[in-house]
Design a protein around this motif. Sequence first.
Motif, PDB file in Angstrom:
ATOM      1  N   LEU A  79       0.828  -1.216   0.000  1.00  0.00           N
ATOM      2  CA  LEU A  79       0.000   0.000   0.000  1.00  0.00           C
ATOM      3  C   LEU A  79       0.864   1.269   0.000  1.00  0.00           C
ATOM      4  O   LEU A  79       2.088   1.204   0.031  1.00  0.00           O
ATOM      5  CB  LEU A  79      -0.967  -0.035   1.176  1.00  0.00           C
ATOM      6  N   SER A  80       0.171   2.414  -0.003  1.00  0.00           N
ATOM      7  CA  SER A  80       0.870   3.681  -0.292  1.00  0.00           C
ATOM      8  C   SER A  80       1.953   4.080   0.710  1.00  0.00           C
ATOM      9  O   SER A  80       3.043   4.485   0.299  1.00  0.00           O
ATOM     10  CB  SER A  80      -0.149   4.808  -0.431  1.00  0.00           C
ATOM     11  N   ILE A 124      -7.660   5.346  -5.728  1.00  0.00           N
ATOM     12  CA  ILE A 124      -7.701   6.818  -5.870  1.00  0.00           C
ATOM     13  C   ILE A 124      -6.291   7.403  -5.806  1.00  0.00           C
ATOM     14  O   ILE A 124      -6.113   8.580  -6.101  1.00  0.00           O
ATOM     15  CB  ILE A 124      -8.580   7.482  -4.781  1.00  0.00           C
ATOM     16  N   GLY A 201      -1.208   1.516   4.601  1.00  0.00           N
ATOM     17  CA  GLY A 201      -1.932   2.428   3.722  1.00  0.00           C
ATOM     18  C   GLY A 201      -1.924   3.832   4.308  1.00  0.00           C
ATOM     19  O   GLY A 201      -1.455   4.047   5.437  1.00  0.00           O
ATOM     20  N   ASP A 204      -5.490   4.684   6.273  1.00  0.00           N
ATOM     21  CA  ASP A 204      -5.617   3.872   7.501  1.00  0.00           C
ATOM     22  C   ASP A 204      -6.133   4.653   8.710  1.00  0.00           C
ATOM     23  O   ASP A 204      -6.603   4.051   9.682  1.00  0.00           O
ATOM     24  CB  ASP A 204      -4.256   3.245   7.889  1.00  0.00           C
ATOM     25  N   TRP A 296      -4.906  13.348  -2.826  1.00  0.00           N
ATOM     26  CA  TRP A 296      -6.015  12.473  -3.261  1.00  0.00           C
ATOM     27  C   TRP A 296      -7.311  13.257  -3.334  1.00  0.00           C
ATOM     28  O   TRP A 296      -7.509  14.210  -2.562  1.00  0.00           O
ATOM     29  CB  TRP A 296      -6.162  11.297  -2.271  1.00  0.00           C
TER      30      TRP A 296
HETATM   31  C1  AKB Z   1      -3.870   3.216   0.760  1.00  0.00           C
HETATM   32  O1  AKB Z   1      -4.144   4.001   1.682  1.00  0.00           O
HETATM   33  O2  AKB Z   1      -2.731   3.059   0.308  1.00  0.00           O
HETATM   34  C2  AKB Z   1      -5.006   2.439   0.137  1.00  0.00           C
HETATM   35  C3  AKB Z   1      -5.574   3.106  -1.068  1.00  0.00           C
HETATM   36  C4  AKB Z   1      -6.380   4.342  -0.933  1.00  0.00           C
HETATM   37  O3  AKB Z   1      -5.396   2.631  -2.145  1.00  0.00           O
HETATM   38  N1  AKB Z   1      -6.028   2.206   1.097  1.00  0.00           N
END
Ligand code: AKB
Length: 334
Positions: A79-80, A124, A201, A204, A296
């Motif tokens: 994740l990010s 996103i 993420g 989170d 985002w």
């Molecule tokens: C993240 O926070 O990396 C993911 C996502 C929005 O793709 N939950």
Amino acid sequence: MTKTILITGANGEIGHGLIKKLAEDSQNKIVALDINSLDPDLSKLTLQFVKADILDNRLLDELFKKYHFDTIFHLAALLSTSSERDPVKAHHVNTDGAINILAIAEKFARANTKKVKFIFPSSIAIYGLPNLEVKKRVGKIKEEQYNLPATMYGCNKLYIELLGNYYARYYEKHKKSEQYLDFRAIRFPGIISADTLPTGGTSDFGPEMLHAAAQNKPYACFVRADSKIPFMVMPDAVKVLLKLAKAPSSSVKHHVYNVGSFSISAGEIAKYAHEINKIKITYKPHQKRQAIVDSWPEDVDDSEARADWGWKPSCDKTKAFEEYLIPAIKARYG
Ligand code: AKB
């Protein structure tokens, strides 16, 4: 009709919900793959669990030979926030993992003259808004706007969308009327589950705050209270993956779709967390994570998914919190 389904990253949050839902239909034969062990209650719902690295091409090849998969849910990813900690590793896991499996899927589809559906959870994170003023002005973002990600994870997801498009179109060219690799992607918002917590993420803060409240623990939120992004509850995330996978090809007019449910700020989530327990919530923005959330979109325009294949979330904001998250998270922690 029996369907063989491969789920990569099966032990992740989405994998948990997806395996349980798919296993309700005895015609679905699930092969689950993950680098970590699969929870035993999930393992028993699968035909086979394979503990392996998504980069292990030989093994993937063998699995395709053995099972002739009809559908692949390629969930494996860093994740990010984890990806920002080690961008090179993220690139390998996220994009090399995806191209391996896309190429093998296409090869087997072509060799067996069989259509293979490839369902991909994008994010996103592929959007990159330059500043808060533009974020506010754009509001519900459309698929083609601001495809300029600020994170490695966003770059990886966007590239995989392009790879999927490439493989699907490439093989259209080679076999005029048939499309073997049927690539379908969803750009997920942040996801909140009552049963599991995400790791690594940047959305989170939403699930973490609610789960902290249920455990009566104080929570230091790593973004400002006014930070607003779209979210979705896990049952809707599973529902949308299955809905897209089932949609007839004639209604899937694009390879990539936004899917929305509700948009909410960290401060509003804190109010819902206080309905669980009046824990102390403080805001200690982490510079990098805040910058990610600020890049985002505030919300997504998912009118294409609604019009083309009938996407409709089961939960709006109130229902998500009052009828699912708050009671289910309270019950989870007793
Ligand atoms: C993240 O926070 O990396 C993911 C996502 C929005 O793709 N939950």
